[in-house]
Write an enzyme that holds these catalytic residues in place. Structure first.
Site, short mmCIF file in Angstrom:
data_model
loop_
_atom_site.label_atom_id
_atom_site.label_comp_id
_atom_site.label_asym_id
_atom_site.label_seq_id
_atom_site.Cartn_x
_atom_site.Cartn_y
_atom_site.Cartn_z
N SER A 18 -18.92 -7.38 -70.50
CA SER A 18 -17.78 -7.35 -69.58
C SER A 18 -18.16 -6.58 -68.31
O SER A 18 -19.08 -7.01 -67.61
CB SER A 18 -16.58 -6.73 -70.31
OG SER A 18 -15.39 -6.96 -69.60
N ASP A 43 -11.32 -15.85 -75.11
CA ASP A 43 -11.26 -14.55 -74.42
C ASP A 43 -10.09 -14.58 -73.43
O ASP A 43 -10.09 -15.39 -72.50
CB ASP A 43 -12.59 -14.33 -73.71
CG ASP A 43 -12.73 -12.96 -73.07
OD1 ASP A 43 -11.71 -12.40 -72.62
OD2 ASP A 43 -13.88 -12.47 -73.03
N HIS A 54 -12.70 -11.18 -76.72
CA HIS A 54 -13.44 -10.26 -75.86
C HIS A 54 -13.95 -9.03 -76.62
O HIS A 54 -14.55 -8.14 -76.02
CB HIS A 54 -12.53 -9.83 -74.71
CG HIS A 54 -13.24 -9.27 -73.51
ND1 HIS A 54 -14.13 -10.01 -72.76
CD2 HIS A 54 -13.21 -8.05 -72.91
CE1 HIS A 54 -14.60 -9.27 -71.77
NE2 HIS A 54 -14.06 -8.07 -71.84
#
Lengths: 277, 277
Positions: free
Chosen positions: B146, B222, B255
């Site tokens: 991320s 996600d 995620h």
């Protein structure tokens, strides 16, 4: 049963669920990993019982079991270690009360009403699991860590034929002979040590109970080894009983999930060979 | 450098360390996994940069990297994501200030004094690692998740030749084009968007920077994909730039570390082939 969360992971689904338990009189939370599978398929079950202070979450986050469970097609169930909630009696110590159910049915006040983890794990939760998940309850294995290793061993010893495979990580092998066990069993069951024997793996072996076979890993640098875990007592009990067992000392490893996760895949593979059709 | 903890795990040692950083003006904590090795051996290094809200601890506990690192003989370093401490300015939002350093050297007050994560990760920490651990700094790879995927991509693009292997899990691919990025870069660097380009993987590719090659995994479920991560922008930028890249959409994955841990071993194997002697 309500779903708390669901995450795709390692080619399966890691779920967390809650339900109202009749045994404990509380909401109980547990996690279940289900490998991806054909629609009508059922899979064997591996129970993982956790140690002092833990909930379902510790092994679910740190146990590194999913890759191996997906590879072998095994459903892993991780229950909590005690009833929870503001109405449940507690003790300020980490090793008694909440987080420390010791997999017993308590008989002493004020614990007897809620602390029924033996019946919860042996009867109530399996019935729910059988109803809600694609499990083959004819193929069950059980394992656990520390207090949960004690739980796995004693539950398997008291329920002959139910588990095809039994293992443990750093188990408390004899609550009759260690401070954690003496405190917990005296507190939940009272002073009569004869009543403790059904909650002591070594005593159960001495009294004639047997396991199919047994795999145990114990960290050689585990700071609880000498005073609380006393692996040698299990080695002696197995030896006297003619109980087949592979009990391995792993030099340098401690009591944490850094140890457990290291040998998790080996344990799951060991269970898998015994849980095949 | 002080050792905070050390645990034997997966046939190696998982350590956590702290040191006083000249760049951030604070104590900084990081973790290092060192596989068991011959006394005089050195090993390649894989940097893992974490995402928003994380410290070194998230991947260290949940990343499931140790088995693969031990198998391939790779040292994994997991730094923190920002300076910490009561004297460090902060923002109440989770996506700015502490836990959200975005791997930039801030130029705006009050952030400029401490928020120097670019220089910390690019220069200060590698120098310390080279001194304290059995690393071969000629064989480095970098990855991240991320915000840390953004960090890994941009640091590799700005330092050609330093990393033999680059990958990312669900990276923020273009801070110029998402709310997280716009907020962070405006806050740390000010309104001049030209100054942001060296912190934007897609812009760096457009401006001529290149990677050796690239592996990216992105969860198809996600919830940050459409608004924040925008993997398709990286696909387009690589395509236009002729940048070799394997960018994989993984259906159903979110995620979380349930996603990251699933593909961690594949990423480490991918790095390992590029980090061999």
């Amino acid at each position: 049963m309500e779903q708390v969360s669901s995450n795709k992971s390692h080619f399966g689904t890691q779920g967390v669920y809650t339900h109202q338990s009749a045994e404990t009189g509380t909401a109980m939370t547990f996690s279940v990993f289900v490998p991806d599978h054909a629609e009508s398929a059922t899979m064997p079950v591996l129970w993982y019982l956790s140690g002092l202070t833990c909930t379902h979450a510790n092994v679910t986050e740190k146990g590194e079991f999913r890759a191996a469970c997906a590879e072998h097609g095994i459903i892993l169930i991780a229950p909590d270690t005690s009833p929870r909630g503001d109405d449940v009696p507690d003790d300020e110590a980490y090793d008694f009360g909440k987080g420390a159910g010791f997999y017993v049915d308590a008989t002493r006040s004020p614990w007897a009403a809620n602390f029924r983890m033996r019946s919860y794990i042996e009867r109530e939760l399996p019935a729910l699991i059988a109803e809600e998940f694609p499990v083959d309850m004819g193929r069950q294995g059980i394992t656990g860590h520390s207090m949960g290793g004690h739980g796995a061993l004693t539950i398997a010893l008291r329920n002959p034929g139910r588990f095809r495979s039994v293992s443990a990580f750093a188990p408390i092998v004899s609550p009759l002979n260690c401070p954690w066990g003496e405190k917990a069993l005296a507190g939940y069951l009272g002073a009569d040590r004869m009543a403790w024997r059904e909650y002591d793996a070594c005593a159960l072996l001495e009294d004639g109970a047997r396991l199919p076979d047994l795999l145990v890993d114990q960290g050689g640098a585990d700071t609880f080894l000498d005073e609380q875990l006393k692996t040698s007592l299990l080695q002696e009990a197995c030896s006297k009983a003619g109980q087949p067992a592979m009990i391995r000392m792993q030099p340098g490893y401690d009591h944490s999930y850094y140890f457990i996760s290291t040998f998790m895949a080996q344990h799951i593979a060991w269970h898998a060979t015994r849980l095949k059709d």
